[in-house]
Design a protein around this motif. Sequence first.
Motif, mmCIF file in Angstrom:
data_model
loop_
_atom_site.group_PDB
_atom_site.id
_atom_site.type_symbol
_atom_site.label_atom_id
_atom_site.label_comp_id
_atom_site.label_asym_id
_atom_site.label_seq_id
_atom_site.Cartn_x
_atom_site.Cartn_y
_atom_site.Cartn_z
ATOM 1 N N LYS A 6 0.732 -5.944 -5.799
ATOM 2 C CA LYS A 6 -0.495 -5.838 -6.576
ATOM 3 C C LYS A 6 -0.313 -6.636 -7.860
ATOM 4 O O LYS A 6 0.618 -6.391 -8.624
ATOM 5 N N ASP A 17 -11.476 -2.518 -10.111
ATOM 6 C CA ASP A 17 -10.389 -3.353 -9.620
ATOM 7 C C ASP A 17 -10.570 -3.630 -8.123
ATOM 8 O O ASP A 17 -10.470 -2.719 -7.298
ATOM 9 N N GLN A 19 -8.672 -5.024 -6.047
ATOM 10 C CA GLN A 19 -7.466 -4.878 -5.236
ATOM 11 C C GLN A 19 -7.308 -3.467 -4.672
ATOM 12 O O GLN A 19 -6.520 -3.248 -3.745
ATOM 13 N N GLU A 20 -8.076 -2.501 -5.205
ATOM 14 C CA GLU A 20 -7.870 -1.105 -4.846
ATOM 15 C C GLU A 20 -8.731 -0.623 -3.684
ATOM 16 O O GLU A 20 -8.551 0.504 -3.211
ATOM 17 N N GLN A 25 -11.242 -6.131 -1.851
ATOM 18 C CA GLN A 25 -10.387 -7.139 -1.246
ATOM 19 C C GLN A 25 -11.204 -8.131 -0.427
ATOM 20 O O GLN A 25 -10.893 -9.325 -0.396
ATOM 21 N N ILE A 28 -12.681 -10.643 -2.835
ATOM 22 C CA ILE A 28 -11.688 -11.650 -3.200
ATOM 23 C C ILE A 28 -11.516 -12.666 -2.075
ATOM 24 O O ILE A 28 -11.565 -13.880 -2.284
ATOM 25 N N LYS A 29 -11.332 -12.156 -0.861
ATOM 26 C CA LYS A 29 -11.097 -13.020 0.302
ATOM 27 C C LYS A 29 -12.222 -14.020 0.500
ATOM 28 O O LYS A 29 -11.983 -15.236 0.612
ATOM 29 N N TRP A 76 -5.290 -14.500 -11.159
ATOM 30 C CA TRP A 76 -4.500 -13.994 -10.034
ATOM 31 C C TRP A 76 -3.495 -15.045 -9.591
ATOM 32 O O TRP A 76 -2.319 -14.747 -9.355
ATOM 33 N N TRP A 80 0.552 -14.906 -9.738
ATOM 34 C CA TRP A 80 1.292 -15.090 -8.495
ATOM 35 C C TRP A 80 2.386 -16.142 -8.663
ATOM 36 O O TRP A 80 3.532 -15.948 -8.239
ATOM 37 N N ILE A 116 -0.330 -11.600 2.113
ATOM 38 C CA ILE A 116 -1.324 -10.728 1.485
ATOM 39 C C ILE A 116 -2.627 -11.033 2.200
ATOM 40 O O ILE A 116 -3.216 -12.088 2.005
ATOM 41 N N TYR A 118 -5.717 -10.470 2.204
ATOM 42 C CA TYR A 118 -7.020 -10.787 1.642
ATOM 43 C C TYR A 118 -6.988 -12.002 0.709
ATOM 44 O O TYR A 118 -7.999 -12.339 0.089
ATOM 45 N N VAL A 119 -5.826 -12.667 0.607
ATOM 46 C CA VAL A 119 -5.720 -13.887 -0.206
ATOM 47 C C VAL A 119 -5.082 -14.980 0.628
ATOM 48 O O VAL A 119 -3.934 -14.857 1.061
#
Length: 225
Positions: A6, A17, A19-20, A25, A28-29, A76, A80, A116, A118-119
């Motif tokens: 995360k 958020d 990511q939660e 997600q 984001i994707k 993000w 990363w 990951i 969703y990314v």
Amino acid sequence: MSIGIKISLNDKLYLRDPQETSLGQNIIKHSILLIDEIGFEAFTFKKLAIKMNSTEASVYRYFENKHLLLLYLVSWYWEWVSYLIDINTMNIKSAEERLNIIISTLVFAHKENPAIDYVNESVLHRLIIAEGTKAYYTKLVDKENTVGFFSNYKMLCEKVASVISEVNADFPYPRALASNLFEMANSHSYFAIHLPRLTDVKVKDDNYEEVKDMLEHFTHSLLSK
């Protein structure tokens, strides 16, 4: 297989958020894929909602506007890259070797995919090259800076600058060189793909090796003087 990383980001970038939750997600994707496909200017939350088979209102529950969403994606990515630098330079004592690893990491971060789900790091990397500067080359930059929207990028540059100073303590511009490494990596990748007469490097079939070589040349030439 997905892993449980995360990324910690400024909570003022979002209303909830992403990511939660699975919906977050998914935002984001599909925002990464859609911005890469049509560009940031043409991107809207309405188009995103259609792409992800959801509603525009659901997207607004997570992000106030598309500018903050872009800031989120850019932040993000830099967080990363920072994570990868920490992992890749762990237990490496030589500052020179760590700096070479850092340069390689910032160029090839999109290749180090931890699944990951969703990314898509490769697509996000293209997005950063083409759209990343639009997150902070704006009239709002000073206001957004005061609330820490660019802290991830600044801390990343500080991390690299500290290694540069280890390599050559007398070099007077470690922060300038650090930020230029990141900016040059993106701008010359963009030039190589779209405006090749503005650079001497070539990028073909997702191979950024010449970009890495260029950054290493500039870095070692400056630090050896």
